[in-house]
Design a protein around this motif. Structure first.
Motif, short mmCIF file in Angstrom:
data_model
loop_
_atom_site.label_atom_id
_atom_site.label_comp_id
_atom_site.label_asym_id
_atom_site.label_seq_id
_atom_site.Cartn_x
_atom_site.Cartn_y
_atom_site.Cartn_z
N LEU A 187 0.82 -1.20 0.00
CA LEU A 187 0.00 0.00 0.00
C LEU A 187 0.86 1.26 0.00
CD1 LEU A 187 -2.82 -0.96 2.54
CD2 LEU A 187 -2.97 -0.88 0.06
N ARG A 188 1.92 1.26 0.81
CA ARG A 188 2.80 2.43 0.87
C ARG A 188 3.50 2.65 -0.47
NH1 ARG A 188 3.72 1.05 6.73
NH2 ARG A 188 5.14 -0.59 6.07
N ASP A 189 3.88 1.55 -1.12
CA ASP A 189 4.52 1.67 -2.44
C ASP A 189 3.62 2.42 -3.41
OD1 ASP A 189 6.90 0.54 -1.86
OD2 ASP A 189 6.56 -1.34 -2.92
N ASN A 190 2.34 2.17 -3.31
CA ASN A 190 1.40 2.78 -4.24
C ASN A 190 0.91 4.15 -3.77
OD1 ASN A 190 0.74 0.89 -6.61
ND2 ASN A 190 0.80 -0.47 -4.83
N MET A 191 1.65 4.74 -2.82
CA MET A 191 1.41 6.11 -2.42
C MET A 191 2.66 6.97 -2.70
SD MET A 191 -0.41 5.25 1.24
CE MET A 191 -0.60 6.93 1.78
N LYS A 192 3.67 6.36 -3.29
CA LYS A 192 4.93 7.07 -3.50
C LYS A 192 4.99 7.73 -4.87
CE LYS A 192 7.36 4.34 -0.11
NZ LYS A 192 8.40 3.35 0.21
N HIS A 193 5.85 8.75 -4.97
CA HIS A 193 5.92 9.56 -6.18
C HIS A 193 7.08 9.20 -7.09
CE1 HIS A 193 3.22 13.26 -5.12
NE2 HIS A 193 2.64 12.10 -4.90
N GLU A 194 7.96 8.31 -6.62
CA GLU A 194 9.11 7.93 -7.43
C GLU A 194 9.21 6.41 -7.44
OE1 GLU A 194 11.20 9.67 -9.19
OE2 GLU A 194 10.47 11.68 -8.66
N ARG A 195 9.36 5.83 -8.62
CA ARG A 195 9.50 4.38 -8.74
C ARG A 195 10.69 3.88 -7.93
NH1 ARG A 195 6.27 0.39 -10.28
NH2 ARG A 195 5.78 1.29 -12.32
N SER A 196 11.75 4.67 -7.89
CA SER A 196 12.97 4.25 -7.19
C SER A 196 12.77 4.14 -5.69
CB SER A 196 14.10 5.24 -7.48
OG SER A 196 13.75 6.54 -6.99
N GLN A 197 11.71 4.76 -5.17
CA GLN A 197 11.47 4.72 -3.73
C GLN A 197 10.59 3.54 -3.31
OE1 GLN A 197 13.12 6.81 -1.74
NE2 GLN A 197 14.04 7.52 -3.66
N LEU A 223 -6.45 -4.56 5.45
CA LEU A 223 -5.38 -3.69 5.90
C LEU A 223 -5.72 -2.26 5.53
CD1 LEU A 223 -2.31 -5.78 4.68
CD2 LEU A 223 -3.05 -5.50 7.05
N ILE A 224 -5.46 -1.34 6.44
CA ILE A 224 -5.82 0.06 6.21
C ILE A 224 -4.67 0.96 6.65
CG2 ILE A 224 -7.36 1.95 6.91
CD1 ILE A 224 -9.58 -0.08 7.21
N ILE A 225 -4.30 1.90 5.79
CA ILE A 225 -3.40 2.99 6.18
C ILE A 225 -4.26 4.24 6.32
CG2 ILE A 225 -1.54 4.49 5.40
CD1 ILE A 225 -0.18 2.13 4.19
N SER A 226 -4.14 4.89 7.45
CA SER A 226 -5.03 6.02 7.71
C SER A 226 -4.28 7.18 8.32
CB SER A 226 -6.16 5.57 8.65
OG SER A 226 -5.63 5.03 9.84
N GLY A 227 -4.92 8.34 8.26
CA GLY A 227 -4.39 9.56 8.87
C GLY A 227 -5.45 10.20 9.74
N PRO A 228 -5.08 11.11 10.64
CA PRO A 228 -6.04 11.67 11.60
C PRO A 228 -7.05 12.62 10.96
CG PRO A 228 -3.90 12.76 11.78
CD PRO A 228 -3.73 11.63 10.81
N THR A 229 -8.23 12.70 11.59
CA THR A 229 -9.27 13.65 11.19
C THR A 229 -9.57 14.59 12.36
OG1 THR A 229 -11.00 12.10 11.87
CG2 THR A 229 -10.31 12.01 9.58
N ASP A 230 -10.68 15.31 12.27
CA ASP A 230 -11.01 16.27 13.31
C ASP A 230 -11.32 15.59 14.64
OD1 ASP A 230 -10.76 18.24 11.44
OD2 ASP A 230 -12.90 18.22 10.90
N ASP A 231 -11.00 16.29 15.73
CA ASP A 231 -11.26 15.80 17.09
C ASP A 231 -12.73 16.04 17.45
OD1 ASP A 231 -11.15 14.94 19.66
OD2 ASP A 231 -9.89 16.56 20.42
N LYS A 232 -13.42 14.97 17.87
CA LYS A 232 -14.84 15.09 18.27
C LYS A 232 -15.05 14.51 19.66
CE LYS A 232 -15.94 13.08 14.35
NZ LYS A 232 -16.61 12.48 13.18
N SER A 233 -14.10 14.74 20.57
CA SER A 233 -14.15 14.15 21.91
C SER A 233 -15.41 14.52 22.67
CB SER A 233 -12.92 14.58 22.72
OG SER A 233 -11.73 14.20 22.07
N ASP A 234 -15.84 15.79 22.55
CA ASP A 234 -17.02 16.23 23.30
C ASP A 234 -18.26 15.45 22.89
OD1 ASP A 234 -15.45 18.06 24.57
OD2 ASP A 234 -16.01 19.75 23.29
N LEU A 235 -18.39 15.15 21.59
CA LEU A 235 -19.54 14.39 21.10
C LEU A 235 -19.53 12.98 21.68
CD1 LEU A 235 -22.01 14.09 19.26
CD2 LEU A 235 -20.45 13.50 17.39
#
Length: 916
Positions: A187-197, A223-235
Motif C-alpha cells: 500500500l505504501r509503495d502505491n502512495m509514493k511519487h518515485e519508482r525508485s522509492q 489492511l488500512i493505512i489512515s491519517g487523523p481527522t477532526d477531534d470530536k471528543s465532546d460528542l
C-alpha cells in the motif's frame, strides 16, 4: 455407497495424490548417495548449475528432484536435520502452489526450505509469510543458514525498518516477513511519487506459514493505512452519558452479529435525551442533519452494551487496548474503526484519541491473489478446504505423518455450569500433575485463563499462565510445556510455530540457561548436561502418558480446537486430549440448537455431575459448522465488496505506475484539459437545447475559475453559426495557447516534473476522498435491502458512478492547478530530495463490525515522501506572486515536511511555510 466402495478399493483422491508424489521422492532419494560425496564447495555450486539449466530452457519441475536432494544434503550438513520422505512430499505440494496440511511437530518450517530454494533459483524473489515478527526473524535465521550455504541471499522484513533496508530485503532471493508488513509495504509503495522509492519487486511466489490463520482468520479484516481527522471528543463523551444509563427494555441485543438496535420506545427515549443534551434540534432522530449523531450513537450503544472489559479489551496505561478474539493477544496500538474505539474510550473515561481517515486499503484476499503462485502450510486446513478453493483457488493436500499418531482423543465432558466445569478441570489437572504428566490447557480468553488460575491456586497446583502478550516470551514458555509435571495455561493459538517436545526443548533451555556463558569447554559441557537431562526427563514423561491437552471450551471453529489437540502426539509420541463444556459456554449459549438445551435441562443433571456421549459431541460439531458457515459468509461479503474497490484500485495504481515510469505526461495533461473543456461546455450548453437556455454567465465563471481565461463568450453568441462545438473549439484553442505561452517561459525539464508531481498529487488526493466515500456507502447500503434490492449490486452501481465522478474531478483539478499557476525561476536548485512521509497509522479493520484482527503493533510509517506533496523541483515555484515577505509557494499546497523550494535545505514548515 458406491463412493465408499470405490474409496476402499482405490483410495481417496488425496491418497492417490500422495502416492503419485512418492515416485518423485524415490527419484530424490536415489540422488542422495551421489550428493553425499560432494564437497561443501561442490554442493554450493549446484545453485549456479541449476541457474544455467534454467537459462538453457529447462523448467523448475525438471530440476526439482535434484534441487530437493541438494537442499536435503545441505540441511544435513548445516542443521544436522534430514528431511523425511513425507516432508519431501510437502515440499512438492508447496512448489505446485497448493496447501500442505501437516500435523504439528512434522517440521513444516523445514519443508518450506525445499520449495523456497527451488523457486528462488530463478532470481525473481520468494516471500515466506509468517504470523508474527518473532517467527519471521527465527525462521530467517535458522532456515536461512541452508539457503546461505547454497549461495542464496536472505532478507527479513520487521517493523520500524528504514526504507533502504526494506528495499534491500525485498531484493534478496528469499524474504521473510509477516502478512501485515508485506501488505502495508504494498500500500505504501502505491502512495509514493518515485519508482525508485518503492520497496516491492513484481510478485512471484509466496509460501504462507499457518495459512489458515493468515488467509482465513485474519482475512475478515482489510489492511488500512489512515491519517487523523477532526477531534470530536465532546460528542463521544456526551453520547456516552446519554446511553450509559439506558434501560434494557429500550434496546435489543444480537450476540451472533455483536450488534445492538433500539426498540421503537428506545428511539423515542433517545430522541428525548438527545434534545435535552442539545445534541439534536429536530424531534426526528433520523433527519439528514442528525446523520453523524446517529452513527456515533450506534457506536456508543455497542461500546456500552456489547464490548466487555478484560474480554474484548483491557485498559492499560490509561489506554484502551484491543484483545484479539482468536489469540487472546493484546493488540497494542490497534484501534477499532468508525468511532467505535473512541466510544469505548469515552465509556472507560480515558483520553480520547481522534478518529482516522482511510488513505489506502486492501483485503488479504486481494493482496495474496496478486501472487502468480501461492502456497501454504498448516496443521489444520481440511475443514476450510472449500473456502481455500473458492477464494484463492488453492487445493488442500493432507500429508501423512512420519510416524503413526498415538494420541487418544477422548469424548467431551459436559457439565451444568461454569463453576462445576472449572472445579472438575482443576481436579483433573491436579491428578495428572501428581503423576508428572505435563498438561497444556487451552482457553478462549484472558478472563477464562485467570479464572482457571484461581481454581488451580486453590488446589495448590503450580502453573504458568500465558496470554500471548509477547511472541518471543510465549515461545520460550510453550516450548517447555512438555516437561515433567508442567502445567501451562494458554489462550488458543498462543505459541503457534513453537514445537512442544516431551522432556523439554534443548535449544530453548540452552538459550535460557546459558545466555551469559561464552563459547568454550564450559558451555559445551553444560549443553551436554542439558541434553542428558532432557533425554532422561523425556522417558519419565513418556511413562506418564505424554502431553495431556485440555480444552476448557469449544471454539467457534473446529480448526482452532484441532490446533490445540495437535500439540499432543508429536512424531508418534503418546498423548491425550479432552474438552470440557457446559451450558454457559458462548458456543452453546448463542449457537447451540434448542433441542440440545431442552434435552440437557430435562435430564435433571445434578450439580457437579458430568455426562459425555458421541451424540453430544456431534451436536456440538453441528453448532461449530453453523458458526463456520456464518463466518465464511462474513469473509465472503468482505471479498465481494472489496472486489468492487479492487477493480478501481487496479486502475488507479496502474495509472500511477504509468505516470511514474513516463518521462513526460504532456499527452495525459492535454487529454485532461480537453476533457475538462468538453465537460464545462457540455454542462452549460446541454445537447439538443436552444441558445437562450444556455448558462453563459455560469460558463464564463467556470472558465475563469478552471482555465484562468477571461473570454467574451457572449460576443460569440452574436454569430449566426455559433454552436456548442464551436465554443468548445475556441476555448480549447485559447487554453492550449495559454499553456504554450506559460511553458515557453519555463525550463522544459522543470515543467515536466511539475506536471508529473501535480498529476500524482491530485490523483492521490481524490483517491483518498473516494475511499472515504466508499467507506460511508458501505456502512449504509445494506438499508437498500428493505426496498427488495441486493445491497452488493447497489454498491457496485453506486461505486461505479462515484469512480466516474472521481476521474472527472481529477481531470478538472489538474487542469485548474496547471492553468492558474505561475512559474518563476529561482536560484539553481540543490539535488532534489523527496519529502518525508507523514505519520500514518496502519490498521487491520473489520469494515462491518469495526473489530481489528491485526497481529503486532501499530506504528507510524515515517518514511519517504509521498501523499499530499507536489514534490516539484525546488527551482519551480507556483503561485500568483505576493507581497515581499509573504509565502511565494502557498499555491503549491506543499507537504509541510517537504524540502522548501527556495533551496535553503530546511523543511518547508521551518522556512517559507513557517507562517502558514
Amino acid at each position: 455407497m458406491f463412493g465408499t466402495l470405490a474409496k476402499s478399493l482405490f483410495g481417496s483422491a488425496n491418497d492417490r495424490y500422495v502416492k503419485s508424489a512418492q515416485k518423485i521422492v524415490d527419484s530424490i532419494n536415489a540422488l542422495e548417495p551421489q550428493l553425499e560425496d560432494f564437497s561443501d564447495q561442490e554442493l554450493a555450486a549446484q545453485t549456479q548449475k541449476f541457474r544455467n539449466q534454467l537459462a538453457e530452457g529447462r523448467t523448475l519441475d525438471d530440476i526439482m528432484p535434484e534441487a530437493f536432494a541438494t537442499v536435503r544434503e545441505a540441511s544435513k550438513r548445516v542443521l544436522g536435520m534430514r528431511h523425511f520422505d513425507v516432508q519431501m512430499i510437502g515440499g512438492i505440494v508447496l512448489h505446485r502452489g497448493e496447501i500442505a496440511e501437516m500435523r504439528t511437530g512434522e517440521g513444516k518450517t523445514l519443508v518450506a526450505t525445499l520449495a523456497t530454494y527451488l523457486n528462488a533459483i530463478e532470481g525473481k524473489g520468494v516471500h515466506v509469510v509468517t504470523v508474527n515478527d518473532y517467527l519471521a526473524r527465527r525462521d530467517a535465521e535458522q532456515m536461512g543458514r541452508i539457503h546461505k550455504f547454497l549461495g542464496l541471499t536472505i532478507g527479513v522484513i520487521v517493523p520500524n525498518m528504514q526504507e533502504f533496508a526494506r528495499r534491500e530485503a525485498y531484493g534478496c532471493d528469499i524474504t521473510y516477513g509477516t502478512n501485515n508488513e508485506f501488505g502495508f509495504d504494498y500500500l505504501r509503495d502505491n502512495m509514493k511519487h518515485e519508482r525508485s522509492q518503492q520497496v516491492h519487486r513484481p510478485f512471484n511466489f509466496a509460501v504462507v506459514d499457518e495459512v489458515d490463520s493468515i488467509l482465513i482468520d485474519e482475512a475478515r479484516t482489510p489492511l488500512i493505512i489512515s491519517g487523523p481527522t477532526d477531534d470530536k471528543s465532546d460528542l463521544y463523551l456526551a453520547l456516552d452519558e446519554v446511553v450509559k444509563n439506558l434501560e434494557k427494555e429500550y434496546y435489543e441485543v444480537d450476540e451472533k452479529a455483536k450488534s445492538v438496535s433500539l426498540t421503537e420506545d428506545g428511539v423515542e427515549e433517545i430522541e428525548r435525551r438527545l434534545i435535552e443534551a442539545g445534541l439534536v434540534t429536530s424531534d426526528n432522530l433520523y433527519d439528514v442533519e442528525n446523520t453523524q449523531v446517529v452513527h456515533h450513537l450506534d457506536q456508543a450503544l455497542r461500546a456500552v452494551v456489547m464490548f466487555k472489559r478484560d474480554i474484548d479489551y483491557i485498559v492499560k496505561d490509561d489506554k484502551v487496548v484491543i484483545i484479539d478474539e482468536f489469540t487472546g493477544r493484546m493488540m497494542d496500538g490497534r484501534r477499532w474503526s468508525n468511532g467505535l474505539h473512541q466510544a469505548v474510550e469515552a465509556k472507560e473515561g480515558v483520553k480520547i484519541e481522534p478518529e482516522n481517515q482511510t488513505m489506502a486499503s486492501i483485503t488479504f484476499q486481494n493482496y495474496f491473489r496478486m501472487y502468480p503462485k501461492l502456497s501454504g502450510m498448516t496443521g489444520t486446513a481440511a475443514t476450510e478446504a472449500s473456502e481455500f478453493w473458492d477464494i484463492y483457488k488453492l487445493n488442500v493436500v493432507e500429508i501423512p505423518t512420519n510416524l503413526p499418531v498415538q494420541r487418544i482423543d477422548e469424548d467431551d465432558e459436559f457439565y451444568k455450569n461454569t463453576q462445576d466445569k472449572f472445579l472438575n478441570i482443576a481436579k483433573a489437572i491436579k491428578e495428572k500433575n501428581l503423576i508428572g504428566q505435563p498438561v497444556l490447557v487451552g482457553t478462549v480468553s484472558i478472563e477464562k485463563s485467570e479464572l482457571l488460575s484461581r481454581f488451580l491456586d486453590a488446589e495448590g497446583v503450580k502453573h504458568a499462565v500465558l496470554n500471548a502478550r509477547f511472541h518471543e516470551q510465549e515461545a520460550h514458555i510453550v516450548a517447555q510445556a512438555g516437561r515433567l509435571g508442567a502445567v501451562t495455561i494458554a489462550t488458543n493459538m498462543a505459541g503457534r510455530g513453537t514445537d512442544i517436545q516431551l522432556g523439554g526443548n534443548v535449544e530453548f533451555r540452552t538459550e535460557d540457561e546459558l545466555s551469559g556463558v561464552e563459547e568454550g569447554p564450559e558451555r559445551d559441557a553444560a549443553i551436554a548436561r542439558i541434553k542428558q537431562d532432557v533425554a532422561a526427563e523425556r522417558q519419565q514423561v513418556l511413562a506418564a502418558g505424554g502431553l495431556f491437552v485440555l480444552g476448557t471450551e469449544r471454539h467457534e471453529s473446529r480448526r482452532i480446537d484441532n490446533q490445540l489437540r495437535g500439540r499432543s502426539g508429536r512424531q508418534g509420541d503418546p498423548g491425550l486430549s479432552r474438552f470440557y463444556l457446559c451450558l454457559e459456554d458462548d458456543l452453546l449459549r448463542i449457537f447451540g440448537p434448542d433441542t440440545l438445551f431442552s434435552k440437557m435441562m430435562n435430564s435433571n443433571l445434578a450439580d457437579g455431575e458430568a455426562i459425555g456421549s458421541k451424540w453430544l459431541s456431534k451436536a456440538i460439531e453441528t453448532a461449530q459448522k453453523k458458526v463456520e458457515a456464518r463466518n465464511y459468509e462474513v469473509r465472503k461479503q468482505v471479498v465481494e465488496y472489496d472486489n468492487v474497490m479492487n477493480d478501481q484500485r487496479k486502475v488507479v495504481y496502474e495509472q500511477r505506475s504509468e505516470i511514474m515510469d513516463s518521462a513526460t505526461v504532456d499527452d495525459v495533461v492535454i487529454d485532461m484539459r480537453r476533457e475538462t473543456v468538453n465537460n464545462l461546455v457540455g454542462t452549460a450548453c446541454p445537447p439538443e437545447s436552444y441558445p437562450e437556455q444556455w448558462d453563459i454567465a455560469g460558463l464564463k465563471d467556470r472558465v475563469q475559475d478552471v482555465l484562468a481565461l477571461d473570454v467574451p463568450i457572449e460576443n460569440w453568441l452574436e454569430e449566426d453559426s455559433v454552436d456548442p462545438e464551436l465554443i468548445e473549439e475556441r476555448l480549447q484553442a485559447l487554453a492550449d495557447q495559454a499553456m504554450a505561452d506559460k511553458m515557453g517561459e519555463a525550463d522544459h525539464e522543470i515543467w515536466r516534473q511539475v506536471e508529473k508531481s501535480i498529476l500524482l498529487d491530485r490523483l492521490d488526493h481524490h483517491w483518498k476522498e473516494h475511499l472515504a466515500t466508499l467507506d460511508a456507502l458501505r456502512q449504509v447500503v445494506f438499508l437498500r435491502a428493505y426496498a427488495q434490492k441486493q445491497p452488493i449490486n447497489e454498491y457496485k452501481h453506486e461505486a461505479f458512478g462515484l469512480f466516474e465522478n472521481m476521474l472527472e474531478h481529477i481531470r478538472e483539478d489538474v487542469t485548474r492547478v496547471l492553468m492558474t499557476s505561475q512559474l518563476r525561476i529561482a536560484a539553481p536548485p540543490p539535488p532534489l530530495e523527496l519529502p518525508e512521509l507523514p505519520d500514518f497509522l496502519t490498521g487491520h479493520i473489520d469494515p462491518f463490525f469495526g473489530s481489528d484482527d491485526s497481529d503486532g503493533t501499530s506504528r507510524p510509517t515515517g518514511s519517504e515522501a509521498i501523499l499530499g506533496s507536489l514534490a516539484a523541483s525546488p527551482a519551480a515555484t507556483a503561485g500568483p506572486g505576493g507581497a515581499e515577505g509573504a509565502d511565494p509557494y502557498r499555491e503549491l499546497n506543499l507537504n509541510r515536511n517537504a524540502p522548501c523550494p527556495c533551496g535553503s535545505g530546511n523543511k518547508y514548515k521551518h522556512c517559507h511555510g513557517a507562517a502558514v
